[in-house]
Design a protein around this motif. Structure first.
Motif, PDB file in Angstrom:
ATOM      1  N   LEU C  80      -4.032   5.598   4.881  1.00 51.98           N
ATOM      2  CA  LEU C  80      -3.940   4.018   5.246  1.00 51.98           C
ATOM      3  C   LEU C  80      -5.026   3.786   6.171  1.00 51.98           C
ATOM      4  O   LEU C  80      -5.599   2.639   5.897  1.00 51.98           O
ATOM      5  CB  LEU C  80      -2.271   3.832   5.795  1.00 51.98           C
ATOM      6  N   ARG C  83      -8.482   2.435   5.117  1.00 48.94           N
ATOM      7  CA  ARG C  83      -8.520   1.134   4.428  1.00 48.94           C
ATOM      8  C   ARG C  83      -8.228  -0.056   5.441  1.00 48.94           C
ATOM      9  O   ARG C  83      -8.524  -1.235   5.112  1.00 48.94           O
ATOM     10  CB  ARG C  83      -7.304   1.008   3.330  1.00 48.94           C
ATOM     11  N   ILE C  84      -8.144   0.263   6.609  1.00 46.95           N
ATOM     12  CA  ILE C  84      -7.868  -0.825   7.708  1.00 46.95           C
ATOM     13  C   ILE C  84      -9.108  -1.137   8.330  1.00 46.95           C
ATOM     14  O   ILE C  84      -9.699  -0.394   8.917  1.00 46.95           O
ATOM     15  CB  ILE C  84      -6.675  -0.545   8.644  1.00 46.95           C
ATOM     16  N   ARG C 140       3.088  -0.266   5.935  1.00 45.72           N
ATOM     17  CA  ARG C 140       2.266  -0.556   5.187  1.00 45.72           C
ATOM     18  C   ARG C 140       2.492  -1.879   4.422  1.00 45.72           C
ATOM     19  O   ARG C 140       1.596  -2.569   3.825  1.00 45.72           O
ATOM     20  CB  ARG C 140       2.653   0.531   3.851  1.00 45.72           C
ATOM     21  N   SER C 143       0.501  -4.340   6.446  1.00 41.03           N
ATOM     22  CA  SER C 143      -0.848  -4.239   6.204  1.00 41.03           C
ATOM     23  C   SER C 143      -1.145  -4.987   4.811  1.00 41.03           C
ATOM     24  O   SER C 143      -2.196  -5.529   4.650  1.00 41.03           O
ATOM     25  CB  SER C 143      -1.438  -2.814   6.030  1.00 41.03           C
ATOM     26  N   THR C 149      -5.811  -4.566   4.716  1.00 41.23           N
ATOM     27  CA  THR C 149      -6.617  -3.732   4.016  1.00 41.23           C
ATOM     28  C   THR C 149      -7.793  -4.261   3.424  1.00 41.23           C
ATOM     29  O   THR C 149      -7.818  -5.383   3.183  1.00 41.23           O
ATOM     30  CB  THR C 149      -5.498  -3.150   2.889  1.00 41.23           C
ATOM     31  N   ALA C 156      -1.678  -1.431  -2.028  1.00 39.85           N
ATOM     32  CA  ALA C 156      -1.170  -1.318  -0.933  1.00 39.85           C
ATOM     33  C   ALA C 156       0.322  -1.466  -0.741  1.00 39.85           C
ATOM     34  O   ALA C 156       1.282  -0.495  -0.120  1.00 39.85           O
ATOM     35  CB  ALA C 156      -1.776  -1.989   0.399  1.00 39.85           C
TER      36      ALA C 156
END
Lengths: 219, 219, 219, 219
Positions: C80, C83-84, C140, C143, C149, C156
């Protein structure tokens, strides 16, 4: 140009610095785990808990002492590593006993916290600290002699002398513990041994060095 | 050019290296928590505390042994990761049992520290170390076979052979513990099994490889 | 271009990722501290130690279970965070209960290790895991909905569905523990609930979404 | 241009931020180690374990309280360090007592968990938190006055006022604990003291500052 060269595998200073930080942080935080927790009876009233806390004052003092000492050793290591561009086998290898003694310190700290007037306890603590600081001194000597530091080698050598002085301070105080009680309170001043004692040792070692090496501050 | 490619999510080597470092650092520092603290009677005098420390010598030896072994495994992992540019699922997945065994090691260390002459205790410790080092060997084999390393694959394969040799050393010594007491002292020399035993294993595996792969040092 | 923009103070993803790693690594290593150490009598002979180890098998199973579960949650968090690009207050704030439950897990693990057939113990463990994984699902969802993301938001969102499925699995198994003994062994398969259960939940939630969002794998 | 200047040895903010993170993460995870484990009798049945868990509710509340408080202090430190480009001796030095108090917190947490209605226990916890937050305030004042922050110094000074307000809140609640039971539940709201109390303190301190410095939000 040298900044773009990738260090040989296993010799990136960042990961060693990180690992050292982690060991220090864990050892310093575990110090508080050693403190005795009050039992049910000691928690029964505010007065009972107050007496318990006063009785345990040596433990809190030992906790603070070990924390501050490890902090000052960590700070010196931080300053050292910021000057290191690459590692050598000897430089890295001497971190093993160094970090072993850091990880071991909570044990002597618990022992002096429980019995600060026992000279054997004081000797155990002082011996652990002396050995740790002497490992630090060896690490500095290696960095100065094998050209691992980016700055002036004479400065690095002088830093090593400071570490030897702190080590000597702990050896002497470990002996003093057999003569005077509460010698461990003196250890709060151990970080001061580095600038003053270091200058002295640098002066004594001068004949063995080039004359232009000695740029020790006058205390 | 390849340096600017962002690795797939979850496959950045830095974070796995960091996580591994953290597990090692915590496990190594927790080893000292296992050491028995002296009770009030054992702290009553310098002589009593001295006897206590001498009685507990096996615990201190076990602590030092486990610390040095974990340090040497960490150093080899440090060297491995410095050659890795990207991760694969298999490479990362095998870190789970590897790190589980690292986290578990303080338990067998406490057991051999309390009873070094019990062959079951020695077998438990040797078995944990053997399994840990075999996970390391598998991780190295994967990195060599699937082209994750930046250097020579033959070199990576040779490193894996060194890990298998250390694992074999622990299995043999676990068996030896049923025949001779204090077998655990031999484990201090386990890191040496890597260069010498690794060369032997490389030679034995040669028929299954291209002849130009073998560049093992002659012990 | 966006790579050179410094994130707002307190919203650098690296430091949150690092902090999360540290909490996970410590919680996972502390699991082994919970294991009962054998006493003097249980160390007296190889046979006595062997019986002790066999008696404690549930503790070792619980240790391995909790380690593997935390590892799989950590891996998903690793993917996760890769991808942030930036954090938000909600995204960061939900890490507080998430990490609180990670830090708490050694307690229910010790409880099921000591009494695996007690349904209350199983419920405590399953409830902690369910709450932890639901926090992960909320993180999640945030996000995906607030565009933190870098990749496809639909992907996501699908990942969040996988987390909800794992949470549901733990809730159901916590109930099942009152009906069947040793329900906790089923939890080893919880990571598998993510791809299969996630696809199911994605399908159920489809009416509330754009039709092109659903790219769930067919199990 | 200033971005390429290497900070003086020992004054790289990253390593101090990292070290602080590690101490916080360890202290927060160790909080769960303090929780009492049920004994064999309390594990005998689901009902017995249920009673045990209900009896221990204060411990779980204290754990959650200390975790959330440390989290909020860590978040504020995260925001502070993201604004710092270089360190000074004073800035770094005040981290020693700050981190010492963070590492110490598991001890008062265990004490209030075991006896939440004992005013001495509440005073110990509130005193530790007050001292920790006041160290934080000093660190912020130093960063504002010596120009270590990259942003508006007035903003940094206002942040320091928020820290002083939280410290004051803990001192007052430590006194309140002698008058009302369960005062510690109020501490969950301590993070709110920062924006509201900080604005108040900023207003009170205005005469001693340039008029254009005060840009405090109106609560």
């Amino acid at each position: 140009m040298s900044g773009t060269v990738r260090p040989e595998p296993g010799f990136s200073p960042e990961r060693l610095a990180f690992f050292t930080d982690a060991i220090f942080a864990i050892a310093m935080t575990l110090l508080a785990v050693e403190l005795d927790r009050p039992d049910e009876q000691e928690l029964a009233s505010a007065r009972a808990l107050g007496s318990f806390l006063v009785d345990q004052r040596d433990s809190y003092l030992a906790f603070a002492l070990a924390f501050i000492l490890l902090w000052s050793v960590w700070r010196r290591h931080h300053k050292l590593m910021d000057r290191i561009d690459r590692l050598s086998n000897a430089f890295t290898g001497w971190h093993a006993p160094f970090l072993l003694l850091v990880a071991f310190l909570p044990f002597p700290t618990a022992v002096i916290g429980a019995s600060a007037t026992n000279p054997m306890a004081d000797t155990l603590f002082a011996g652990t600290m002396a050995a740790m600081v002497c490992c630090e001194a060896v690490i500095r000597e290696i960095s100065a002699r094998t050209g691992l530091t980016t700055g002036d080698p004479a400065e690095a050598r002088h830093q090593a002398d400071g570490s030897w002085a702190v080590g000597l301070w702990f050896i002497l105080s470990g002996v003093a513990a057999w003569l005077i009680p509460y010698a461990f309170v003196l250890w709060f001043f151990a970080p001061l041994a580095s600038p003053y004692g270091g200058a002295l040792i640098s002066r004594l070692r001068t004949p063995h060095r080039d004359p232009h090496d000695v740029n020790a501050p006058r205390p």
